[in-house]
Design a protein around this motif. Structure first.
Motif, PDB file in Angstrom:
ATOM      1  N   PRO A 274      33.772  29.734  22.676  1.00 33.70           N
ATOM      2  CA  PRO A 274      34.442  31.003  22.943  1.00 33.70           C
ATOM      3  C   PRO A 274      33.615  32.176  22.397  1.00 33.70           C
ATOM      4  CG  PRO A 274      35.910  29.456  21.804  1.00 33.70           C
ATOM      5  CD  PRO A 274      34.564  28.826  21.832  1.00 33.70           C
ATOM      6  N   ALA A 275      33.680  33.332  23.066  1.00 34.91           N
ATOM      7  CA  ALA A 275      32.958  34.515  22.585  1.00 34.91           C
ATOM      8  C   ALA A 275      33.424  34.829  21.167  1.00 34.91           C
ATOM      9  CB  ALA A 275      33.239  35.693  23.511  1.00 34.91           C
ATOM     10  N   GLY A 276      32.492  35.315  20.348  1.00 32.25           N
ATOM     11  CA  GLY A 276      32.878  35.686  18.986  1.00 32.25           C
ATOM     12  C   GLY A 276      32.673  34.569  17.973  1.00 32.25           C
ATOM     13  N   ILE A 277      32.290  33.391  18.440  1.00 28.58           N
ATOM     14  CA  ILE A 277      31.930  32.337  17.479  1.00 28.58           C
ATOM     15  C   ILE A 277      30.400  32.279  17.404  1.00 28.58           C
ATOM     16  CG2 ILE A 277      31.990  29.879  16.921  1.00 28.58           C
ATOM     17  CD1 ILE A 277      34.781  29.769  17.647  1.00 28.58           C
ATOM     18  N   ALA A 278      29.874  32.522  16.211  1.00 27.01           N
ATOM     19  CA  ALA A 278      28.425  32.503  16.011  1.00 27.01           C
ATOM     20  C   ALA A 278      27.959  31.060  15.811  1.00 27.01           C
ATOM     21  CB  ALA A 278      28.063  33.346  14.789  1.00 27.01           C
ATOM     22  N   VAL A 279      26.646  30.842  16.008  1.00 30.34           N
ATOM     23  CA  VAL A 279      26.091  29.512  15.739  1.00 30.34           C
ATOM     24  C   VAL A 279      25.049  29.599  14.639  1.00 30.34           C
ATOM     25  CG1 VAL A 279      26.537  28.448  17.984  1.00 30.34           C
ATOM     26  CG2 VAL A 279      24.412  29.739  17.635  1.00 30.34           C
ATOM     27  N   GLN A 280      24.938  28.512  13.891  1.00 30.71           N
ATOM     28  CA  GLN A 280      23.956  28.391  12.817  1.00 30.71           C
ATOM     29  C   GLN A 280      23.172  27.110  13.088  1.00 30.71           C
ATOM     30  OE1 GLN A 280      24.887  29.098   8.481  1.00 30.71           O
ATOM     31  NE2 GLN A 280      25.048  26.874   8.472  1.00 30.71           N
ATOM     32  N   GLY A 281      21.848  27.187  12.926  1.00 31.16           N
ATOM     33  CA  GLY A 281      21.070  25.965  13.126  1.00 31.16           C
ATOM     34  C   GLY A 281      19.702  26.299  13.660  1.00 31.16           C
ATOM     35  N   ASN A 282      19.186  25.397  14.335  1.00 33.29           N
ATOM     36  CA  ASN A 282      19.463  23.980  14.419  1.00 33.29           C
ATOM     37  C   ASN A 282      18.144  23.236  14.451  1.00 33.29           C
ATOM     38  OD1 ASN A 282      18.650  24.290  17.118  1.00 33.29           O
ATOM     39  ND2 ASN A 282      20.231  22.901  17.894  1.00 33.29           N
ATOM     40  N   LEU A 283      17.190  23.717  13.613  1.00 31.11           N
ATOM     41  CA  LEU A 283      15.876  23.063  13.565  1.00 31.11           C
ATOM     42  C   LEU A 283      16.008  21.676  12.932  1.00 31.11           C
ATOM     43  CD1 LEU A 283      12.908  24.091  14.240  1.00 31.11           C
ATOM     44  CD2 LEU A 283      12.589  24.204  11.758  1.00 31.11           C
ATOM     45  N   ASP A 284      15.369  20.699  13.554  1.00 34.05           N
ATOM     46  CA  ASP A 284      15.277  19.363  12.954  1.00 34.05           C
ATOM     47  C   ASP A 284      14.550  19.500  11.613  1.00 34.05           C
ATOM     48  OD1 ASP A 284      14.539  16.777  12.208  1.00 34.05           O
ATOM     49  OD2 ASP A 284      13.707  16.236  14.175  1.00 34.05           O
ATOM     50  N   PRO A 285      15.172  19.108  10.499  1.00 34.53           N
ATOM     51  CA  PRO A 285      14.500  19.279   9.202  1.00 34.53           C
ATOM     52  C   PRO A 285      13.128  18.610   9.143  1.00 34.53           C
ATOM     53  CG  PRO A 285      16.677  18.234   8.918  1.00 34.53           C
ATOM     54  CD  PRO A 285      16.534  18.563  10.366  1.00 34.53           C
ATOM     55  N   HIS A 286      12.911  17.583   9.951  1.00 34.14           N
ATOM     56  CA  HIS A 286      11.607  16.901   9.957  1.00 34.14           C
ATOM     57  C   HIS A 286      10.471  17.813  10.412  1.00 34.14           C
ATOM     58  CE1 HIS A 286      12.239  12.591   8.950  1.00 34.14           C
ATOM     59  NE2 HIS A 286      13.477  12.967   9.131  1.00 34.14           N
ATOM     60  N   ILE A 287      10.783  18.883  11.134  1.00 37.88           N
ATOM     61  CA  ILE A 287       9.732  19.828  11.534  1.00 37.88           C
ATOM     62  C   ILE A 287       9.030  20.388  10.293  1.00 37.88           C
ATOM     63  CG2 ILE A 287       9.303  22.082  12.659  1.00 37.88           C
ATOM     64  CD1 ILE A 287       9.859  19.831  14.659  1.00 37.88           C
ATOM     65  N   LEU A 288       9.774  20.469   9.179  1.00 38.70           N
ATOM     66  CA  LEU A 288       9.174  21.039   7.965  1.00 38.70           C
ATOM     67  C   LEU A 288       8.188  20.080   7.283  1.00 38.70           C
ATOM     68  CD1 LEU A 288      12.157  23.020   6.386  1.00 38.70           C
ATOM     69  CD2 LEU A 288      10.347  23.849   7.888  1.00 38.70           C
ATOM     70  N   TYR A 289       8.075  18.849   7.785  1.00 43.67           N
ATOM     71  CA  TYR A 289       6.994  17.958   7.329  1.00 43.67           C
ATOM     72  C   TYR A 289       5.703  18.242   8.107  1.00 43.67           C
ATOM     73  CZ  TYR A 289      10.213  14.557   5.044  1.00 43.67           C
ATOM     74  OH  TYR A 289      11.127  13.924   4.234  1.00 43.67           O
ATOM     75  N   ALA A 290       5.838  18.865   9.281  1.00 41.23           N
ATOM     76  CA  ALA A 290       4.713  18.947  10.223  1.00 41.23           C
ATOM     77  C   ALA A 290       3.719  20.044   9.818  1.00 41.23           C
ATOM     78  CB  ALA A 290       5.255  19.207  11.628  1.00 41.23           C
ATOM     79  N   ASP A 291       2.633  20.139  10.597  1.00 41.76           N
ATOM     80  CA  ASP A 291       1.611  21.167  10.338  1.00 41.76           C
ATOM     81  C   ASP A 291       2.216  22.565  10.521  1.00 41.76           C
ATOM     82  OD1 ASP A 291      -0.221  19.148   9.969  1.00 41.76           O
ATOM     83  OD2 ASP A 291      -0.926  19.193  12.063  1.00 41.76           O
ATOM     84  N   LYS A 292       1.622  23.527   9.804  1.00 37.53           N
ATOM     85  CA  LYS A 292       2.158  24.897   9.863  1.00 37.53           C
ATOM     86  C   LYS A 292       2.191  25.437  11.292  1.00 37.53           C
ATOM     87  CE  LYS A 292       1.787  26.260   5.154  1.00 37.53           C
ATOM     88  NZ  LYS A 292       0.895  26.484   4.051  1.00 37.53           N
ATOM     89  N   LYS A 293       1.167  25.085  12.052  1.00 37.41           N
ATOM     90  CA  LYS A 293       1.104  25.533  13.451  1.00 37.41           C
ATOM     91  C   LYS A 293       2.355  25.064  14.231  1.00 37.41           C
ATOM     92  CE  LYS A 293      -2.016  24.460  17.281  1.00 37.41           C
ATOM     93  NZ  LYS A 293      -1.437  23.189  17.668  1.00 37.41           N
ATOM     94  N   VAL A 294       2.746  23.829  13.961  1.00 40.68           N
ATOM     95  CA  VAL A 294       3.923  23.256  14.637  1.00 40.68           C
ATOM     96  C   VAL A 294       5.199  23.946  14.141  1.00 40.68           C
ATOM     97  CG1 VAL A 294       5.228  21.123  15.037  1.00 40.68           C
ATOM     98  CG2 VAL A 294       2.720  21.041  14.857  1.00 40.68           C
ATOM     99  N   ILE A 295       5.251  24.183  12.839  1.00 40.52           N
ATOM    100  CA  ILE A 295       6.436  24.842  12.264  1.00 40.52           C
ATOM    101  C   ILE A 295       6.638  26.197  12.941  1.00 40.52           C
ATOM    102  CG2 ILE A 295       7.364  25.901  10.152  1.00 40.52           C
ATOM    103  CD1 ILE A 295       5.963  23.650   8.558  1.00 40.52           C
ATOM    104  N   LYS A 296       5.546  26.959  13.054  1.00 42.17           N
ATOM    105  CA  LYS A 296       5.645  28.293  13.663  1.00 42.17           C
ATOM    106  C   LYS A 296       6.056  28.188  15.142  1.00 42.17           C
ATOM    107  CE  LYS A 296       3.360  32.688  14.071  1.00 42.17           C
ATOM    108  NZ  LYS A 296       2.346  33.587  13.530  1.00 42.17           N
ATOM    109  N   GLU A 297       5.403  27.275  15.860  1.00 43.18           N
ATOM    110  CA  GLU A 297       5.724  27.097  17.285  1.00 43.18           C
ATOM    111  C   GLU A 297       7.200  26.760  17.493  1.00 43.18           C
ATOM    112  OE1 GLU A 297       1.543  25.170  18.815  1.00 43.18           O
ATOM    113  OE2 GLU A 297       3.329  23.883  18.837  1.00 43.18           O
ATOM    114  N   ARG A 298       7.719  25.847  16.680  1.00 42.94           N
ATOM    115  CA  ARG A 298       9.106  25.402  16.871  1.00 42.94           C
ATOM    116  C   ARG A 298      10.109  26.490  16.490  1.00 42.94           C
ATOM    117  NH1 ARG A 298      10.353  20.261  18.516  1.00 42.94           N
ATOM    118  NH2 ARG A 298       8.434  19.182  19.004  1.00 42.94           N
ATOM    119  N   ILE A 299       9.777  27.274  15.455  1.00 42.31           N
ATOM    120  CA  ILE A 299      10.671  28.386  15.093  1.00 42.31           C
ATOM    121  C   ILE A 299      10.669  29.424  16.213  1.00 42.31           C
ATOM    122  CG2 ILE A 299      10.972  30.340  13.499  1.00 42.31           C
ATOM    123  CD1 ILE A 299      10.038  28.398  11.243  1.00 42.31           C
ATOM    124  N   TYR A 300       9.474  29.738  16.740  1.00 45.02           N
ATOM    125  CA  TYR A 300       9.401  30.715  17.835  1.00 45.02           C
ATOM    126  C   TYR A 300      10.099  30.193  19.087  1.00 45.02           C
ATOM    127  CZ  TYR A 300       6.847  34.538  15.752  1.00 45.02           C
ATOM    128  OH  TYR A 300       6.528  35.638  14.999  1.00 45.02           O
TER     129      TYR A 300
END
Ligand code: CP3
Length: 341
Positions: A274-300
């Motif tokens: 429904p409108a008015g409900i915000a979302v929080q998330g949702n990066l796979d925490p395992h991305i933070l093990y990966a190379d910085k280049k991958v971290i940036k790509e996935r966040i973007y």
């Protein structure tokens, strides 16, 4: 705090970039956490307001995140109700007196706010330290998840005893869940009165439940808790592992924000809410093990997908793992803070 990035995004208002905080942002992936942990037990850390405040402040000072989260644990409600709780390295939380019979359920207390006063005290110390810089998030465990620890006596892979109680002794399970829900609503209102700026309800293990069981044994109690909260200007965030399936039902409990796991496209699920409900998330925490280049790509990739959407808070789909490199977490926060909608 009403004008902070986090609270505005939680109320689905426009922000110049998505705010960032991360579940388990104060923890074992930080050397500075171990410097404190090596001196005290985990429960001593939670129960000593100055130490809980020191730990809460670590990610504020070292990472520059947009929201602090109270340093505590979801199981302190179970302890206050009568659970004999300890945390043991390598084993995790243990309740030495598991709740398995009607007599065990009857023995649990619900008038327990005095036992949790140390949390209110910690909140006051933390707010002095934060001095209005960023909001403080309070939290509690959802009844089903707390019940699972009380019944199993600790962590579990399959929740066999808990689910057996739901299926074979539903009346007893409802009494237990109802007691936990009463305590949780009182406890979150106490945190709000002590000064938190948002609250999150953690139903970490809801994904173990079938749809009907989730509805009957989890959702219903979360809705009851949310309906009792003194929430003026205090957004309520509902988290569960399994939210990619349960989010439409979670929305019926009327939280301001639903925290989404990484199994689903965030924009697709937001559009189904429904409108008015915000979302929080949702990066796979395992991305933070990966190379910085991958971290940036996935966040973007995530941010470009959500571009122009009001009501989006960056977080991981679940908590930071203890062996994720600190540098990668710091880098992720930097990347996020440079982004502009
Ligand atoms: O997020 C934060 O930085 C704030 C603090 C916080 C902790 N626990 C500190 C903690 C929060 C929000 C929690 C919530 C919590 N606790 C949940 C829900 C969130 C989730 O991850 O799903 C759950 C299921 C628990 C129960 C719990 N506490 C477990 C299973 C364990 C041990 C295993 C593990 O993953 O660490 C804990 C201990 C715990 N809680 C630690 C911390 C920093 C580790 C304690 C240590 O240093 O040994």
């Amino acid at each position: 705090m009403r004008d902070s990035l986090l609270i505005k995004a939680a109320f689905s208002e426009q922000t110049e970039r998505p705010p960032v905080w991360m579940m388990r942002q104060a923890g074992r992936f930080m050397k500075e956490y171990w410097d404190i942990k090596n001196k005290y037990s985990f429960l001593e850390m939670c129960k000593t307001p100055e130490i809980a405040a020191d730990v809460t402040m670590l990610p504020v000072d070292l990472l520059g995140i947009d929201g602090a989260i109270l340093f505590s644990d979801i199981l302190v409600t179970g302890e206050a109700m009568g659970g004999d709780l300890s945390f043991n390295a390598g084993v995790g939380p243990l309740f030495a007196n598991p709740v398995r019979t009607q007599a065990d359920v009857d023995a649990l207390r619900t008038d327990v706010l005095d036992k949790l006063q140390y949390v209110g005290d910690a909140i006051k110390v933390i707010q002095q330290r934060l001095a209005g810089r960023i909001p403080l998030i309070g939290f509690a465990g959802a009844p089903f998840t707390v019940m699972s620890y009380l019944v199993e006596g600790g962590s579990s892979k399959d929740f066999k005893r808990t689910k057996l109680m739901l299926h074979n002794e539903p009346e007893m399970a409802h009494q237990l869940l109802s007691k936990i829900a009463t305590v949780t609503a009182d406890y979150l209102n106490m945190q709000i009165a002590a000064g938190v700026n948002a609250v999150q309800i953690f139903d970490s293990w809801a994904q173990a439940l079938a749809w009907d069981d989730y509805k009957e044994f989890s959702h219903r109690y979360i809705a009851e808790i949310i309906s009792k909260l003194n929430r003026k200007d205090i957004p309520v965030i509902s988290f569960c592992k399994g939210s990619s399936v349960f989010a439409p039902l979670m929305a019926e409990a009327k939280p301001d924000v639903i925290s989404i796991d990484w199994n689903v496209d965030l924009l697709d699920i937001k559009k189904r809410l429904p409108a008015g409900i915000a979302v929080q998330g949702n990066l796979d925490p395992h991305i933070l093990y990966a190379d910085k280049k991958v971290i940036k790509e996935r966040i973007y990739r995530l941010f470009d997908r959500m571009k122009g959407e009001n009501g989006f808070i960056f977080n991981l789909g679940h908590g930071i793992m203890p062996d994720i490199p600190f540098d990668n977490v710091k880098y992720a926060v930097e990347v996020i803070k440079e982004y502009r909608n």
